[in-house]
Design a protein around this motif. Structure first.
Motif, PDB file in Angstrom:
ATOM      1  N   UNK B 219       4.661   6.995 -43.554  1.00 52.23           N
ATOM      2  CA  UNK B 219       3.778   8.171 -43.481  1.00 52.23           C
ATOM      3  C   UNK B 219       4.532   9.380 -42.944  1.00 52.23           C
ATOM      4  N   UNK B 220       5.270   9.168 -41.852  1.00 49.40           N
ATOM      5  CA  UNK B 220       5.998  10.305 -41.257  1.00 49.40           C
ATOM      6  C   UNK B 220       7.120  10.780 -42.180  1.00 49.40           C
ATOM      7  N   UNK B 221       7.816   9.861 -42.824  1.00 46.26           N
ATOM      8  CA  UNK B 221       8.877  10.246 -43.756  1.00 46.26           C
ATOM      9  C   UNK B 221       8.336  11.073 -44.906  1.00 46.26           C
ATOM     10  N   UNK B 222       7.197  10.644 -45.436  1.00 42.45           N
ATOM     11  CA  UNK B 222       6.602  11.363 -46.571  1.00 42.45           C
ATOM     12  C   UNK B 222       5.928  12.662 -46.132  1.00 42.45           C
ATOM     13  N   UNK B 223       5.735  12.835 -44.809  1.00 43.38           N
ATOM     14  CA  UNK B 223       5.098  14.062 -44.313  1.00 43.38           C
ATOM     15  C   UNK B 223       6.073  15.231 -44.233  1.00 43.38           C
ATOM     16  N   UNK B 224       7.372  14.958 -44.387  1.00 40.04           N
ATOM     17  CA  UNK B 224       8.350  16.056 -44.398  1.00 40.04           C
ATOM     18  C   UNK B 224       8.047  16.937 -45.611  1.00 40.04           C
ATOM     19  N   UNK B 225       7.997  18.247 -45.372  1.00 40.54           N
ATOM     20  CA  UNK B 225       7.612  19.135 -46.480  1.00 40.54           C
ATOM     21  C   UNK B 225       8.837  19.680 -47.222  1.00 40.54           C
ATOM     22  N   UNK B 226       9.781  20.232 -46.481  1.00 36.15           N
ATOM     23  CA  UNK B 226      10.898  20.806 -47.238  1.00 36.15           C
ATOM     24  C   UNK B 226      12.159  21.095 -46.446  1.00 36.15           C
ATOM     25  N   UNK B 227      12.065  21.174 -45.123  1.00 32.85           N
ATOM     26  CA  UNK B 227      13.243  21.565 -44.340  1.00 32.85           C
ATOM     27  C   UNK B 227      13.911  20.348 -43.712  1.00 32.85           C
ATOM     28  N   UNK B 228      15.233  20.359 -43.673  1.00 36.02           N
ATOM     29  CA  UNK B 228      15.957  19.210 -43.091  1.00 36.02           C
ATOM     30  C   UNK B 228      15.653  19.072 -41.599  1.00 36.02           C
ATOM     31  N   UNK B 231      13.107  16.445 -40.515  1.00 34.62           N
ATOM     32  CA  UNK B 231      13.393  15.001 -40.579  1.00 34.62           C
ATOM     33  C   UNK B 231      13.516  14.388 -39.180  1.00 34.62           C
ATOM     34  N   UNK B 232      14.376  14.946 -38.285  1.00 32.50           N
ATOM     35  CA  UNK B 232      14.424  14.360 -36.945  1.00 32.50           C
ATOM     36  C   UNK B 232      13.119  14.505 -36.179  1.00 32.50           C
ATOM     37  N   UNK B 233      12.387  15.610 -36.430  1.00 32.77           N
ATOM     38  CA  UNK B 233      11.096  15.784 -35.740  1.00 32.77           C
ATOM     39  C   UNK B 233      10.113  14.683 -36.129  1.00 32.77           C
ATOM     40  N   UNK B 234      10.041  14.431 -37.426  1.00 32.18           N
ATOM     41  CA  UNK B 234       9.118  13.389 -37.907  1.00 32.18           C
ATOM     42  C   UNK B 234       9.588  12.003 -37.439  1.00 32.18           C
ATOM     43  N   UNK B 235      10.913  11.802 -37.373  1.00 32.35           N
ATOM     44  CA  UNK B 235      11.432  10.504 -36.928  1.00 32.35           C
ATOM     45  C   UNK B 235      11.054  10.260 -35.465  1.00 32.35           C
ATOM     46  N   UNK B 236      11.176  11.300 -34.636  1.00 30.07           N
ATOM     47  CA  UNK B 236      10.794  11.169 -33.223  1.00 30.07           C
ATOM     48  C   UNK B 236       9.312  10.830 -33.104  1.00 30.07           C
ATOM     49  N   UNK B 237       8.487  11.546 -33.884  1.00 30.90           N
ATOM     50  CA  UNK B 237       7.045  11.278 -33.863  1.00 30.90           C
ATOM     51  C   UNK B 237       6.755   9.853 -34.307  1.00 30.90           C
ATOM     52  N   UNK B 238       7.478   9.419 -35.345  1.00 28.09           N
ATOM     53  CA  UNK B 238       7.267   8.059 -35.866  1.00 28.09           C
ATOM     54  C   UNK B 238       7.588   7.027 -34.788  1.00 28.09           C
TER      55      UNK B 238
END
Lengths: 244, 259
Positions: B219-228, B231-238
């Motif tokens: 879910x968090x990986x697919x929530x990335x919209x467009x900026x690199x 990716x680390x922000x979503x990974x931390x949240x995950x």
């Protein structure tokens, strides 16, 4: 005139809450090659995605191969996607697969063909696009131009009815441009697939096209054959083709 | 303050609903009779099992051995001093099999595979690979989410059993230098203490943890919209969300079965 395969009827569309395309109407017929021509902020990329059924319009109607993608079921969309090949501006090859596996992926996923036939077809497309030598390389090892050619091979491997190419000139050198023109010419002679491509600079590729759809600031300026483009009374069009 | 609490609660509910829907779709796809892309999907599942399960064996084995050693040494030396030497097997069963085995294995899987899944899918979003798959008519749930969920769940169950085995047997063998209990007696005590329900609950926990880790990270990986940078922000949240979810699930299962 042959049947309409793409119809945009008074279509407006937005991206990230910003209206980029306003009240556009045009039709693309089977076997036709159409270039969406405009500068970088003209909305042609969004129009191309609308033509492929990848985006839903905010208003108006889009019909692709007789279906309305905005109202299609998941199963109908799946069928539609197999009949429309799409090449993104970024090559968008799957990064953990070799170039060959990237091209073979749609065949392996959608068909029950034997592996030998899949390999034959994928290799034929790679050869046609001039990137067969890179078949065992990973996408990260390719130049932008080669990666785009591999993406074109992947888009063509299912023999789609419509081939959409975003930013057709991106990353191409002179040789690759000639090769691409030959591929398109060959397709034009065969009468399929219907080709829709976006172009943001004057190019010899436009001569292969049947019709230009000229766009400025998300609006349709004119549609005309390439030979008549200079007769269009519009500063953008005059500037665009005047520099040719 | 009230507005902030309300907004955060709504965001939390939205997140839970999105994860639940993604999980249900992946679960439904797992049992779908459709033959489309079966070979490719199987390839992705195999690769996920190899990465999450097989490649993690050394690190899981080392951590299990060290943890088993610590617990067995502490329990084996302290319990006889208070006249409770007979409870060694019970302590092992309580701490290792029921709780630490599944939970620590889940944490290792989160750190290794959860981050990898989230980063991989996030980078695929940035590189328009997800959009390309969609344009090719390849179902993201069938090709990306379901195989990762299936792979992580299978690997998680095997790793948890492996963790428990190494911690109990390996830990004892290493600790034996300082302990006087014969291995035969130790294993018999473990066998007597360990019930079928304990093993079953361990398996249930590992299935739930594996499923939760894979779905939340997808879910968090697919929530990335467009900026690199996303990716680390979503990974931390995950990471934060999967650890929290696993702890909450552990409490729910433990309360449900043992209280």
């Amino acid at each position: 005139m042959s049947e309409a395969v793409i119809t945009l009827d008074h279509v407006s569309a937005s991206e990230r809450d910003q209206t980029l395309v306003e009240d556009i109407s045009f039709t693309v017929h089977r076997g036709e090659a159409v270039a969406l021509v405009g500068s970088n902020a003209s909305g042609k990329g969004l129009v191309l995605r609308l033509c492929a059924g990848l985006e839903a319009p905010a208003s108006g109607t889009v019909r692709v191969l007789g279906a309305d993608p905005a109202r299609a079921t998941e199963e109908q969309l799946l069928g539609l996607r197999q009949q429309v090949g799409f090449v993104f501006a970024k090559p968008a090859l799957i990064s953990n697969m070799t170039v060959f596996n990237n091209v073979a992926l749609p065949l392996r996923y959608h068909t029950a063909l034997p592996e030998t036939e899949i390999q034959e077809r994928a290799l034929a497309r790679l050869t046609e696009c001039g990137v067969d030598a890179f078949r065992d390389r990973m996408p990260s090892d390719l130049t932008l131009g080669d990666a785009r050619q591999a993406a074109l091979a992947r888009a063509m491997v299912m023999d789609p009815d419509i081939l959409c190419v975003d930013e057709v000139l991106l990353g191409l050198d002179a040789d690759e441009l000639v090769r691409l023109r030959k591929i398109l010419e060959r397709y034009r002679k065969a009468g399929r697939p219907t080709i829709v491509a976006t172009v943001n600079a004057p190019t010899s590729l436009l001569r292969v096209m049947d019709r230009l759809v000229l766009l400025r600031d998300g609006r349709l300026v004119a549609t005309c054959p390439p030979a008549e483009a200079l007769q269009v009374v519009d500063p953008m069009v005059q500037d665009f083709f005047g520099s040719q | 303050m009230i507005a902030w609490t309300g907004r955060k609660t709504l965001e939390g509910l939205e997140f839970a609903a999105a994860v639940l829907v993604l999980g249900l779709r992946a679960f439904r796809e797992l049992f779908s009779p459709a033959r489309r892309g079966r070979g490719e999907v199987f390839r992705v599942i195999t690769r996920q099992i190899l990465f999450t399960g097989v490649d993690a064996l050394p690190v899981v084995g080392a951590i299990a051995l060290m943890l088993g050693l610590i617990i067995i040494i502490q329990a084996g030396t302290t319990l006889p001093q208070v006249g409770a030497g007979a409870f060694l097997a019970k302590i092992i069963e309580l701490t290792l099999v029921r709780e630490l085995g599944p939970l620590l294995t889940a944490f290792i899987v989160i750190w290794r595979s959860g981050t990898a899944i989230c980063t991989e899918l996030g980078n695929m979003q940035v590189g328009q690979e997800i959009a390309a798959l969609d344009a090719m008519g390849i179902s993201l749930i069938r090709f990306l989410v379901m195989p990762r969920v299936a792979g992580v769940v299978l690997a998680m169950v095997c790793l948890t059993i492996y963790f428990d085995f190494i911690a109990i047997v390996g830990g004892f063998l290493v600790a034996k230098i300082h302990l006087t209990i014969p291995i035969q007696v130790y294993l018999e005590e473990i066998e007597e203490t360990l019930s079928v329900s304990d093993v079953l609950i361990t398996v249930i926990k590992s299935v739930l943890f594996g499923f939760t880790i894979a779905v939340i990270c997808c879910h968090h990986g697919l929530s990335v919209v467009g900026a690199t940078t996303e990716v680390p922000q979503q990974t931390t949240r995950a990471m934060l969300n999967t650890v929290t979810a696993c702890l909450v699930l552990d409490i729910i299962v433990s309360v449900g079965f043992y209280l």
